[in-house]
Design a protein around this motif. Structure first.
Motif, PDB file in Angstrom:
ATOM      1  N   ILE A  15       0.849  -1.202   0.000  1.00 24.37           N
ATOM      2  CA  ILE A  15       0.000   0.000   0.000  1.00 24.37           C
ATOM      3  C   ILE A  15       0.885   1.252   0.000  1.00 24.37           C
ATOM      4  N   ALA A  16       1.938   1.240   0.844  1.00 26.44           N
ATOM      5  CA  ALA A  16       2.838   2.403   0.923  1.00 26.44           C
ATOM      6  C   ALA A  16       3.524   2.647  -0.427  1.00 26.44           C
ATOM      7  N   SER A  17       3.894   1.574  -1.130  1.00 28.63           N
ATOM      8  CA  SER A  17       4.518   1.729  -2.451  1.00 28.63           C
ATOM      9  C   SER A  17       3.547   2.367  -3.433  1.00 28.63           C
ATOM     10  N   GLY A  18       2.295   1.920  -3.387  1.00 29.09           N
ATOM     11  CA  GLY A  18       1.267   2.520  -4.248  1.00 29.09           C
ATOM     12  C   GLY A  18       1.042   3.980  -3.904  1.00 29.09           C
ATOM     13  N   LEU A  19       0.967   4.277  -2.613  1.00 24.03           N
ATOM     14  CA  LEU A  19       0.760   5.668  -2.192  1.00 24.03           C
ATOM     15  C   LEU A  19       1.949   6.550  -2.582  1.00 24.03           C
ATOM     16  N   SER A  20       3.143   5.957  -2.636  1.00 23.19           N
ATOM     17  CA  SER A  20       4.323   6.724  -3.067  1.00 23.19           C
ATOM     18  C   SER A  20       4.174   7.171  -4.520  1.00 23.19           C
ATOM     19  N   LYS A  21       3.540   6.334  -5.345  1.00 25.36           N
ATOM     20  CA  LYS A  21       3.275   6.721  -6.740  1.00 25.36           C
ATOM     21  C   LYS A  21       2.240   7.846  -6.801  1.00 25.36           C
ATOM     22  N   LEU A  61      -1.547  20.879  -0.188  1.00 27.12           N
ATOM     23  CA  LEU A  61      -2.104  20.288   1.036  1.00 27.12           C
ATOM     24  C   LEU A  61      -2.220  18.774   0.891  1.00 27.12           C
ATOM     25  N   ALA A  62      -2.583  18.331  -0.302  1.00 26.14           N
ATOM     26  CA  ALA A  62      -2.809  16.900  -0.539  1.00 26.14           C
ATOM     27  C   ALA A  62      -1.519  16.091  -0.378  1.00 26.14           C
ATOM     28  N   VAL A  63      -0.395  16.603  -0.863  1.00 26.51           N
ATOM     29  CA  VAL A  63       0.851  15.823  -0.764  1.00 26.51           C
ATOM     30  C   VAL A  63       1.177  15.527   0.703  1.00 26.51           C
ATOM     31  N   ASP A  64       0.843  16.460   1.578  1.00 26.14           N
ATOM     32  CA  ASP A  64       1.108  16.256   3.009  1.00 26.14           C
ATOM     33  C   ASP A  64       0.259  15.110   3.563  1.00 26.14           C
ATOM     34  N   GLU A  65      -1.007  15.078   3.196  1.00 26.20           N
ATOM     35  CA  GLU A  65      -1.900  14.005   3.662  1.00 26.20           C
ATOM     36  C   GLU A  65      -1.424  12.642   3.164  1.00 26.20           C
ATOM     37  N   ILE A  66      -1.018  12.585   1.900  1.00 22.21           N
ATOM     38  CA  ILE A  66      -0.599  11.310   1.304  1.00 22.21           C
ATOM     39  C   ILE A  66       0.699  10.826   1.965  1.00 22.21           C
ATOM     40  N   ARG A  69       0.103   9.516   5.444  1.00 23.94           N
ATOM     41  CA  ARG A  69      -0.519   8.177   5.457  1.00 23.94           C
ATOM     42  C   ARG A  69       0.553   7.096   5.249  1.00 23.94           C
ATOM     43  N   ILE A  70       1.523   7.354   4.376  1.00 22.11           N
ATOM     44  CA  ILE A  70       2.635   6.406   4.175  1.00 22.11           C
ATOM     45  C   ILE A  70       3.383   6.213   5.498  1.00 22.11           C
ATOM     46  N   ARG A  71       3.628   7.311   6.213  1.00 24.85           N
ATOM     47  CA  ARG A  71       4.321   7.235   7.509  1.00 24.85           C
ATOM     48  C   ARG A  71       3.509   6.431   8.522  1.00 24.85           C
TER      49      ARG A  71
END
Ligand SMILES: [Fe+2]
Length: 156
Positions: A15-21, A61-66, A69-71
């Motif tokens: 999931i974290a790898s997908g969210l990184s994309k 703002l969105a990049v911070d939320e994403i 979530r990875i963290r």
């Protein structure tokens, strides 16, 4: 301490790898929107200059939320231009496109992030990861709505 939230480490990693994309796409689209805000010219200048500003503010703002979530899933978030360039599905542009070409490029960019988010959603849904599903649903909603609004500028 180990993360113990009811999703195994391998799945959290997927999931974290997908969210990184999604993060890389979003950051690249953020920069494209800011670039076009600076460089747009022509009769639609005022409209597009202001519209692109709304877009890059939302994306910032969105990049911070994403990333956060990875963290929360227990993994480092990518945070360099090199990583973003390697992970992103959105191409960077050479030179300064015309105003209408900028709109077309941004439609394509928003659609690209929506597609990436939709792919990752399947993984998150299968893992019973509701917070990621919620975040991705919100992101798809924003990108699909923004793509519609930009697309509308191209129609008579
Ligand atoms: Fe500005």
């Amino acid at each position: 301490m180990q993360v113990d939230i009811g999703i195994d480490a391998k799945t959290r990693n997927d999931i974290a790898s997908g969210l990184s994309k999604v993060l890389a796409d979003t950051y690249t689209l953020y920069l494209k929107s800011h670039n076009f805000h600076w460089n747009v010219t022509g009769r639609m200048f005022q409209t597009l200059h202001l519209m692109f500003e709304q877009h890059y503010n939302e994306l910032a703002l969105a990049v911070d939320e994403i990333a956060e979530r990875i963290r929360a899933l227990g993994f480092p978030a990518p945070g360099t231009y090199r990583q973003f360039a390697a992970l992103s599905s959105i191409e960077e542009d050479d030179g300064v496109p015309t105003a209408l070409e900028m709109v077309r490029l941004l439609v394509a960019g928003h659609e690209t992030v929506a597609r990436t988010a939709r792919e990752v959603f399947k993984v998150a849904e299968a893992a019973n990861d509701q917070p990621t599903c919620d975040l991705l649903t919100q992101r798809m909603q924003v990108h699909e709505k923004t793509a519609w609004m930009l697309r509308s500028l191209l129609e008579e």
